[in-house]
Design a protein around this motif. Structure first.
Motif, PDB file in Angstrom:
ATOM      1  N   GLU A  51       0.831  -1.091   0.047  1.00  0.00           N
ATOM      2  CA  GLU A  51       0.001  -0.175   0.077  1.00  0.00           C
ATOM      3  C   GLU A  51       0.868   1.433  -0.152  1.00  0.00           C
ATOM      4  N   ALA A  52       1.981   1.162   0.969  1.00  0.00           N
ATOM      5  CA  ALA A  52       2.910   2.298   0.907  1.00  0.00           C
ATOM      6  C   ALA A  52       3.471   2.764  -0.186  1.00  0.00           C
ATOM      7  N   VAL A  53       4.036   1.598  -1.056  1.00  0.00           N
ATOM      8  CA  VAL A  53       4.782   1.507  -2.285  1.00  0.00           C
ATOM      9  C   VAL A  53       3.953   2.081  -3.384  1.00  0.00           C
ATOM     10  N   ALA A  54       2.674   1.726  -3.261  1.00  0.00           N
ATOM     11  CA  ALA A  54       1.674   2.199  -4.352  1.00  0.00           C
ATOM     12  C   ALA A  54       1.435   3.965  -4.296  1.00  0.00           C
ATOM     13  N   ILE A  55       1.895   4.395  -3.097  1.00  0.00           N
ATOM     14  CA  ILE A  55       1.625   5.817  -3.175  1.00  0.00           C
ATOM     15  C   ILE A  55       2.796   6.589  -3.837  1.00  0.00           C
ATOM     16  N   GLY A  56       4.066   5.754  -3.884  1.00  0.00           N
ATOM     17  CA  GLY A  56       5.082   6.480  -4.852  1.00  0.00           C
ATOM     18  C   GLY A  56       6.229   7.230  -4.008  1.00  0.00           C
ATOM     19  N   VAL A  57       5.907   6.888  -2.907  1.00  0.00           N
ATOM     20  CA  VAL A  57       7.339   7.817  -2.091  1.00  0.00           C
ATOM     21  C   VAL A  57       8.107   6.901  -1.419  1.00  0.00           C
ATOM     22  N   VAL A  58       8.019   5.585  -1.527  1.00  0.00           N
ATOM     23  CA  VAL A  58       8.894   4.603  -0.680  1.00  0.00           C
ATOM     24  C   VAL A  58      10.149   4.223  -1.178  1.00  0.00           C
ATOM     25  N   ASP A  59      11.449   4.680  -0.644  1.00  0.00           N
ATOM     26  CA  ASP A  59      12.492   4.276  -1.274  1.00  0.00           C
ATOM     27  C   ASP A  59      13.288   3.017  -0.879  1.00  0.00           C
ATOM     28  N   GLY A  60      12.674   2.624   0.298  1.00  0.00           N
ATOM     29  CA  GLY A  60      13.249   1.342   0.977  1.00  0.00           C
ATOM     30  C   GLY A  60      12.694   0.883   2.257  1.00  0.00           C
ATOM     31  N   CYS A  61      12.822  -0.116   2.651  1.00  0.00           N
ATOM     32  CA  CYS A  61      12.195  -0.836   3.816  1.00  0.00           C
ATOM     33  C   CYS A  61      13.148  -1.348   4.682  1.00  0.00           C
ATOM     34  N   THR A  62      12.656  -1.192   6.040  1.00  0.00           N
ATOM     35  CA  THR A  62      13.647  -1.679   7.180  1.00  0.00           C
ATOM     36  C   THR A  62      12.507  -2.635   8.016  1.00  0.00           C
TER      37      THR A  62
END
Ligand code: E4P
Length: 216
Positions: free
Chosen positions: A15-26
């Protein structure tokens, strides 16, 4: 500033990636326990969704054990960053990973001297936990300012990844200080995009547009 999502919940990561502002994940062992997933199985799934660094944390606490686990995690996907605790054995392992070209995120940082040693060991990222310091009535953002200043003073390459973010004010202050990245829970990412005046203003515009529907 780069925005990472601090989560092991694949649905919310998507869901967060679909917003288009996520560069990575921890991720961390507590986040994995929350969703009942095994690290080795989940990390490749996250890497399919997130086009950027994905931190996977070791649970060994001795240098050899950290190296063994970290090398195996790094083989899972090219975007894996091995998350290592900020202890002496961890620093030893980070130096070896750095020579082997394996990226590292040194976690559980609570002091500027810890951050300095992580940079000297060759860490790719340092994760200072601002929220947990605030919880103890200390100033988490002061630590970020100190680390950014020290890294600038000596041109260290290690990136400051603000962690244990609890609210949008943490994110604003991290960006004002010039931290490279912040890892943020999905609930806070959503808060970053919202404001009550946006909601009430939009409601008024939509109501007025409806009233004016018959206009020529
Ligand atoms: C980051 O790498 C950590 O996993 C995380 O930000 C810790 O946050 P918490 O203090 O809310 O558990």
């Amino acid at each position: 500033m780069q925005i990472f999502i601090d989560s092991a919940d694949l649905a919310e990561i998507k869901e967060a990636v679909a917003i288009g502002v996520v560069d990575g994940c921890t991720t961390n062992p507590s986040l994995l326990a929350k969703v009942g997933r095994k690290l080795e199985a989940l990390i490749p799934e996250i890497c399919e969704v997130v086009n950027g660094p994905v931190s996977a944390e070791v649970v060994a606490t001795d240098c050899d054990g950290i190296l063994k686990e970290g090398r195996a995690l790094a083989k899972l996907h090219k975007n894996v960053v091995v998350k290592v605790p900020l202890i002496v054995e961890g620093l030893k392992a980070v130096r070896v990973f750095s020579k082997e070209g394996i990226k590292t995120n040194v976690t559980l940082c609570f002091s500027p001297t810890q951050a300095m040693l992580a940079a000297k060991a060759g860490a790719t990222y340092i994760s200072p936990f601002v929220g947990r310091l605030d919880d103890l009535a200390q100033d988490g953002m002061e630590l970020i300012q100190q680390i950014v200043t020290i890294y600038d003073n000596y041109d260290y390459d290690t990136q400051v990844l603000v962690a244990s973010v609890r609210n949008p004010v943490h994110v604003t202050n991290a960006a004002l200080i010039g931290a490279h990245c912040a890892t943020i829970p999905f609930s806070v990412i959503k808060q970053l995009a919202s404001h009550p005046l946006t909601d009430s203003g939009l409601a008024k515009f939509l109501a007025d547009a409806k009233k004016n529907a018959g206009a020529v």
